[in-house]
Design a protein around this motif. Structure first.
Motif, mmCIF file in Angstrom:
data_model
loop_
_atom_site.group_PDB
_atom_site.id
_atom_site.type_symbol
_atom_site.label_atom_id
_atom_site.label_comp_id
_atom_site.label_asym_id
_atom_site.label_seq_id
_atom_site.Cartn_x
_atom_site.Cartn_y
_atom_site.Cartn_z
ATOM 1 N N ASN A 1 -5.021 -14.561 4.122
ATOM 2 C CA ASN A 1 -3.662 -12.806 4.200
ATOM 3 C C ASN A 1 -4.483 -12.081 3.437
ATOM 4 N N GLU A 2 -5.380 -12.491 2.576
ATOM 5 C CA GLU A 2 -6.710 -11.437 2.030
ATOM 6 C C GLU A 2 -7.624 -11.105 2.096
ATOM 7 N N ALA A 3 -8.203 -11.771 3.695
ATOM 8 C CA ALA A 3 -9.000 -10.908 4.474
ATOM 9 C C ALA A 3 -8.023 -10.456 5.716
ATOM 10 N N LEU A 4 -7.202 -10.350 5.824
ATOM 11 C CA LEU A 4 -6.753 -9.800 6.600
ATOM 12 C C LEU A 4 -5.965 -8.040 5.834
ATOM 13 N N PHE A 5 -5.727 -8.340 4.850
ATOM 14 C CA PHE A 5 -5.804 -7.027 3.352
ATOM 15 C C PHE A 5 -6.910 -6.023 3.909
ATOM 16 N N GLY A 6 -8.042 -6.956 3.986
ATOM 17 C CA GLY A 6 -9.596 -6.327 3.494
ATOM 18 C C GLY A 6 -9.866 -5.391 5.375
ATOM 19 N N PHE A 7 -9.504 -6.112 5.601
ATOM 20 C CA PHE A 7 -10.035 -5.189 7.560
ATOM 21 C C PHE A 7 -8.539 -4.139 7.731
ATOM 22 N N LEU A 8 -7.154 -4.566 7.109
ATOM 23 C CA LEU A 8 -6.148 -3.493 7.464
ATOM 24 C C LEU A 8 -6.547 -1.983 6.720
ATOM 25 N N ASP A 9 -7.646 -2.610 5.061
ATOM 26 C CA ASP A 9 -7.545 -1.733 4.538
ATOM 27 C C ASP A 9 -8.935 -0.754 5.108
ATOM 28 N N ARG A 10 -9.735 -1.508 5.362
ATOM 29 C CA ARG A 10 -10.222 -0.724 6.312
ATOM 30 C C ARG A 10 -10.583 0.048 7.409
ATOM 31 N N LEU A 11 -9.850 -0.504 8.261
ATOM 32 C CA LEU A 11 -8.558 0.298 9.740
ATOM 33 C C LEU A 11 -8.263 1.151 9.028
ATOM 34 N N ARG B 1 0.899 -1.247 -0.014
ATOM 35 C CA ARG B 1 -0.156 0.313 0.202
ATOM 36 C C ARG B 1 0.788 1.457 0.018
ATOM 37 N N GLY B 2 2.161 1.321 0.268
ATOM 38 C CA GLY B 2 2.847 2.622 -0.144
ATOM 39 C C GLY B 2 2.826 3.180 1.677
ATOM 40 N N HIS B 3 3.185 2.143 2.475
ATOM 41 C CA HIS B 3 2.835 2.800 4.014
ATOM 42 C C HIS B 3 4.399 2.969 4.088
ATOM 43 N N GLU B 4 4.652 3.560 4.883
ATOM 44 C CA GLU B 4 5.670 3.869 5.798
ATOM 45 C C GLU B 4 6.267 2.981 7.097
ATOM 46 N N VAL B 5 7.687 1.868 6.837
ATOM 47 C CA VAL B 5 7.608 0.889 7.686
ATOM 48 C C VAL B 5 8.134 1.277 8.722
ATOM 49 N N THR B 6 8.545 1.300 10.295
ATOM 50 C CA THR B 6 9.435 1.324 10.459
ATOM 51 C C THR B 6 9.274 0.693 11.901
ATOM 52 N N TYR B 7 10.881 -0.144 12.474
ATOM 53 C CA TYR B 7 10.110 -1.516 13.505
ATOM 54 C C TYR B 7 11.177 -0.783 14.892
ATOM 55 N N THR B 8 10.298 -1.088 15.586
ATOM 56 C CA THR B 8 11.194 -1.508 17.274
ATOM 57 C C THR B 8 11.482 -3.332 17.383
ATOM 58 N N ARG B 9 12.734 -3.703 17.291
ATOM 59 C CA ARG B 9 13.446 -4.799 17.221
ATOM 60 C C ARG B 9 13.579 -5.592 18.461
ATOM 61 N N LEU B 10 13.416 -5.322 18.827
ATOM 62 C CA LEU B 10 12.996 -5.862 21.502
ATOM 63 C C LEU B 10 14.511 -7.194 21.064
ATOM 64 N N TYR B 11 14.205 -8.029 20.411
ATOM 65 C CA TYR B 11 15.393 -9.243 20.072
ATOM 66 C C TYR B 11 17.024 -8.331 20.114
ATOM 67 N N ALA B 12 16.702 -7.467 19.105
ATOM 68 C CA ALA B 12 17.995 -6.700 18.526
ATOM 69 C C ALA B 12 18.464 -5.427 19.375
ATOM 70 N N GLY B 13 17.255 -5.420 20.465
ATOM 71 C CA GLY B 13 18.146 -3.526 21.614
ATOM 72 C C GLY B 13 17.231 -2.798 21.053
ATOM 73 N N ASP B 14 16.547 -2.879 20.002
ATOM 74 C CA ASP B 14 16.271 -1.740 19.450
ATOM 75 C C ASP B 14 15.322 -1.050 21.208
ATOM 76 N N VAL B 15 15.009 0.019 21.088
ATOM 77 C CA VAL B 15 14.532 0.355 21.811
ATOM 78 C C VAL B 15 13.264 1.352 21.581
ATOM 79 N N LEU B 16 11.437 1.129 22.359
ATOM 80 C CA LEU B 16 9.975 1.408 22.288
ATOM 81 C C LEU B 16 10.293 2.952 21.102
ATOM 82 N N PRO B 17 9.473 3.098 20.921
ATOM 83 C CA PRO B 17 9.019 4.633 20.464
ATOM 84 C C PRO B 17 8.582 5.339 21.807
ATOM 85 N N ALA B 18 8.917 6.561 22.185
ATOM 86 C CA ALA B 18 8.647 7.009 24.082
ATOM 87 C C ALA B 18 7.397 7.420 23.759
#
Length: 250
Positions: free
Chosen positions: A235-245, A37-54
């Motif tokens: 997966n297709e059902a999930l995409f539909g939910f996420l689009d509506r959300l 969908r062209g969304h900007e994607v970021t991650y907190t990978r806790l297992y790798a030591g990343d810190v949660l957003p404040a």
């Protein structure tokens, strides 16, 4: 190109942030949807030591993934897992109007964040089994793509708690809380609609002992069955939910 802002959302896409507990618990179809969908994607990978957003700043949709931990897991047991901190992030994001999705462990943390208490599921569930929408689920327009009796992925022994105002939207034969809405735009999925034929390989490889230990349970499938499933319909059902959300945030 710098994105302009409208109603707090980046024009051309949402800002989707994933909280990931383990390398083998991949976002799967959630990430596929966000990138398609062209969304900007970021991650907190806790297992790798990343810190949660404040804070919720810069996040339009928060997706908290699963993991082998539970909301009761302590930092002594898992040094990179802080249940209380994740629950605070879930709640401040929800209070700020951010769309929030919790998956498995994420849904259990969500329930606790809203004042519930996670519980053990009546049965351990690992495999592809159908879920049924409740009356509340059938009335929720965001769930129109789930249909009735859709087979979806499962991998859990616990389930999210019920908080004041929470509504159970889907159940299964072995678990009464498969999908819970905690507030507007805040959904907890105990089930795993994000499994793909690729992402399931990592979970199976990391879970050999678990699959052997629970092999005789009525709702636990073999590694061979897990690897052979076609996960695309869910997966297709999930995409539909996420689009509506996502549309509700615009």
């Amino acid at each position: 190109m710098t994105k302009t802002m409208t109603r707090g959302l980046a024009v051309g896409g949402m800002r989707v942030h994933f909280v990931i507990h383990e390398s083998f618990e991949a976002p799967g179809a959630y990430e596929e949807w966000a990138r398609a969908r062209g969304h900007e994607v970021t991650y907190t990978r806790l297992y790798a030591g990343d810190v949660l957003p404040a804070s919720p700043e810069g996040i339009d949709q928060l997706i908290v993934m699963g993991g082998p931990q539970s909301p009761a897991t302590t930092k002594a047991e898992c040094p990179y897992f802080d249940a209380a901190a994740e629950e605070r992030l879930i709640r401040v994001c929800a209070d700020a109007g951010t769309r929030v999705v919790g998956v498995c462990l994420g849904s259990q943390l969500m329930g606790d964040a809203f004042g519930g208490s996670f519980d053990h599921s009546p049965e351990r569930e690992i495999g592809l089994f159908p879920v049924e929408l409740t009356a509340e689920g059938l009335a929720d327009p965001l769930l129109a793509s789930l249909g009735e009796g859709l087979p979806v992925g499962h991998w859990h022994g616990d389930m999210p708690g019920l908080a004041p105002g929470a509504e159970v939207l889907a159940t299964s034969a072995s678990c009464p809380r498969q999908l819970v809405r905690y507030a507007e735009g805040v959904y907890g999925f105990q089930c795993h609609l994000e499994f793909t034929s690729e992402s399931i390989k990592g979970i199976v490889a990391a879970s050999t002992d678990e699959l052997a230990r629970y092999a005789d349970c009525p709702y636990v499938e073999s590694a061979e069955a897990l690897l052979a499933h076609d996960y695309r319909p869910m997966n297709e059902a999930l995409f539909g939910f996420l689009d509506r959300l996502a549309a509700t945030a615009r």
